[in-house]
Design a protein around this motif. Structure first.
Motif, mmCIF file in Angstrom:
data_model
loop_
_atom_site.group_PDB
_atom_site.id
_atom_site.type_symbol
_atom_site.label_atom_id
_atom_site.label_comp_id
_atom_site.label_asym_id
_atom_site.label_seq_id
_atom_site.Cartn_x
_atom_site.Cartn_y
_atom_site.Cartn_z
ATOM 1 N N UNK A 160 57.084 52.765 43.646
ATOM 2 C CA UNK A 160 58.220 53.080 42.834
ATOM 3 C C UNK A 160 59.030 52.671 41.760
ATOM 4 N N UNK A 161 58.706 51.593 42.069
ATOM 5 C CA UNK A 161 59.519 51.324 41.155
ATOM 6 C C UNK A 161 58.685 50.470 40.091
ATOM 7 N N UNK A 162 57.985 50.241 40.423
ATOM 8 C CA UNK A 162 56.514 49.404 39.542
ATOM 9 C C UNK A 162 56.118 50.759 39.048
ATOM 10 N N UNK A 163 55.464 51.578 39.358
ATOM 11 C CA UNK A 163 55.374 52.902 38.729
ATOM 12 C C UNK A 163 56.425 53.368 37.533
ATOM 13 N N UNK A 164 57.205 53.204 37.815
ATOM 14 C CA UNK A 164 58.851 53.777 36.995
ATOM 15 C C UNK A 164 58.915 52.155 35.557
ATOM 16 N N UNK A 165 58.438 51.567 36.312
ATOM 17 C CA UNK A 165 58.390 50.129 35.032
ATOM 18 C C UNK A 165 56.970 50.292 33.991
#
Length: 489
Positions: A406-411
């Motif tokens: 999820x952190x990579x998706x948000x970024x």
């Protein structure tokens, strides 16, 4: 229907059979029987919609005529069942006649059984296994799709039992990459070393939400393409696609490195390519000659990168998982491959993955490279995906999950540089900066080598898997040396 109870019930039955050695063989035994059961359900549906349908399987070898126990006391069992399977069923399916005009939906039966084996020696136990599998109603949509979860568990179990880790990529990795590339109905998704079909089924799960009409269903049925060199994962992949309602699974049983890359036509190129190629392998000179001299790497994974570049359509998109060695490698072929990637394609994103993503198979550090065929690279974004809070490592019992991405998706949707002193978590580099540093892509590294702490049982499993892998590599090298010595003599 329980995942644990289904697989364990079958394994417990086979543990009493002297012919089956270890869980790997037990799972292989399950898979060929499962394939025939799934195929029988597909044929039942095909016959419903086509009055002229003729099976490629001779009548006496069709599931309903030998496997189904009709509770009339006539079901094959014991030595009679064993003799039928070993002397009739297997020779018949292996010997099916197919040619270029044979529909894929029929030819897959022969290819699936080319290297399959019946390990069981007790016909009564074999009957019990067949009865458990026959109890599943694959003609029922709900039950068929519920079974996908069980099948996924079978694939995970195989990863733990075999040294060939290319069979299974964690579902979270394939789902994440598919969601980043966003395939659309009408596009074709390819994987040239598809293993059990993880990227293909993740793509199908993404595409199914776009199906609204009969025409959409046809596009869906023709949306994925695979290549698999090894017989057993080929069988697993075919079954996987049948379970995902693909009537004509286009998976070629062969080595996708065997064709000269300069001979690919536009019809042999794809809009979306997703891969986790096998690492550490090497190919013979007869394979390397299929690549331009400067791209002839000694590593299989490098050759697959070249294949992707040659088979990606104009404006097409690609995602590939590669080990750290590709990022910092400086041998001639690696540099040439990275130069081609930077100067002829748009390498826009590199996701650095935390350690142990592929545990317990390997502890090799891996990365996701995303590029497209729209223009030459102008800038490359690097993002380091850190280990989730509360985790020291991933493992068989605590695998990486989609939520961890999820952190990579948000970024991904809002790219910003994230730098704290010398600790670079996310940063953009221009193509010229990368060229000036001799195509070194080993950027936004993890601050320090993380300590991998495994449970004793998983530590032992990891050791056994690694030892098996190394033994396999040694055997291959010795075989090559013997072949060379034989040629000299």
């Amino acid at each position: 229907m329980s995942i644990t109870s289904f697989v364990k019930t079958l394994q417990n039955i086979m543990r009493n059979d002297a012919g089956v050695s270890g869980d790997a063989q037990r799972l292989e035994q399950i898979v060929w029987i499962l394939f025939l059961k799934v195929y029988a359900a597909k044929e039942e549906m095909w016959e419903l919609h086509d009055d002229d349908y003729v099976s490629i399987i001779p009548e006496e070898c069709r599931w309903e005529n030998w496997a189904v126990d009709k509770k009339d006391g006539q079901a094959l069992t014991g030595e009679t069942l064993l003799n039928f399977v070993n002397s009739s069923l297997f020779p018949t399916l292996k010997g099916l006649e197919v040619d270029e005009y044979t529909p894929v939906s029929k030819s897959i039966v022969k290819f699936a059984f080319e290297d399959a084996n019946n390990y069981m020696k007790d016909g009564v136990l074999l009957r019990q296994v067949i009865n458990v599998i026959d109890a599943i109603d694959f003609t029922d949509y709900t039950e068929r799709h519920a079974f996908n979860e069980i099948y996924e568990q079978i694939l995970k179990d195989l990863q733990a039992q075999r040294a060939s880790g290319e069979y299974y990529s964690p579902r979270a990795t394939t789902d994440f990459m598919v969601q980043m590339l966003k395939p659309q109905l009408g596009e074709h998704v390819a994987d040239f070393a598809c293993g059990t079909g993880g990227f293909l089924t993740s793509s199908l799960n993404y595409l199914i939400n776009q199906v609204k009409t009969t025409e959409d269903r046809e596009l869906y049925n023709n949306s994925v393409f695979g290549f698999e060199k090894k017989a057993f994962p080929y069988l697993l992949a075919i079954t996987n696609l049948l379970l995902h309602d693909i009537d004509n699974p286009v998976i070629v049983h062969g080595n996708s490195l065997e064709k000269n890359v300069r001979d690919y036509t536009e019809k042999e190129k794809f809009e979306v390519i997703l891969m986790n190629p096998p690492y550490g392998g090497s190919e013979k000179d007869s394979i390397k000659i299929n690549f331009p001299l400067e791209l002839r790497s000694s590593e299989t994974a490098d050759l697959f990168i070249s294949v992707i570049m040659y088979r990606l359509k104009k404006n097409g998109r690609a995602g590939v998982i590669l080990p750290d060695g590709f990022l910092f490698g400086e041998d001639g072929a690696k540099l040439a491959i990275k130069e081609k990637l930077i100067k002829e394609f748009n390498l826009h994103t590199v996701i650095r993955l935390p350690h142990s993503v592929f545990a317990p198979y390997t502890s090799i550090h891996t990365n996701m490279l995303f590029f497209d065929n729209t223009k030459q690279t102008e800038e490359v974004w690097f993002y380091r995906l850190d280990m989730p809070e509360g985790y020291k490592n991933f493992s068989k019992t605590r695998p990486i999950k989609l939520e961890h991405f999820q952190p990579a998706m948000d970024w991904w949707e809002n790219r910003i540089e994230m730098i704290d002193g010398k600790d670079e978590k996310a940063r953009m580099f221009t193509a010229q900066e990368i060229i000036d540093h001799n195509y070194n892509l080993d950027l936004c590294k993890f601050p320090q080598e993380e300590e991998v702490i495994l449970e004793p049982k998983e530590l032992i499993e990891n050791y056994i898997a690694e030892r098996s892998r190394l033994n396999h590599e040694i055997d291959n090298i010795l075989a090559e040396i013997q072949e060379i010595l034989g040629d000299v003599e």
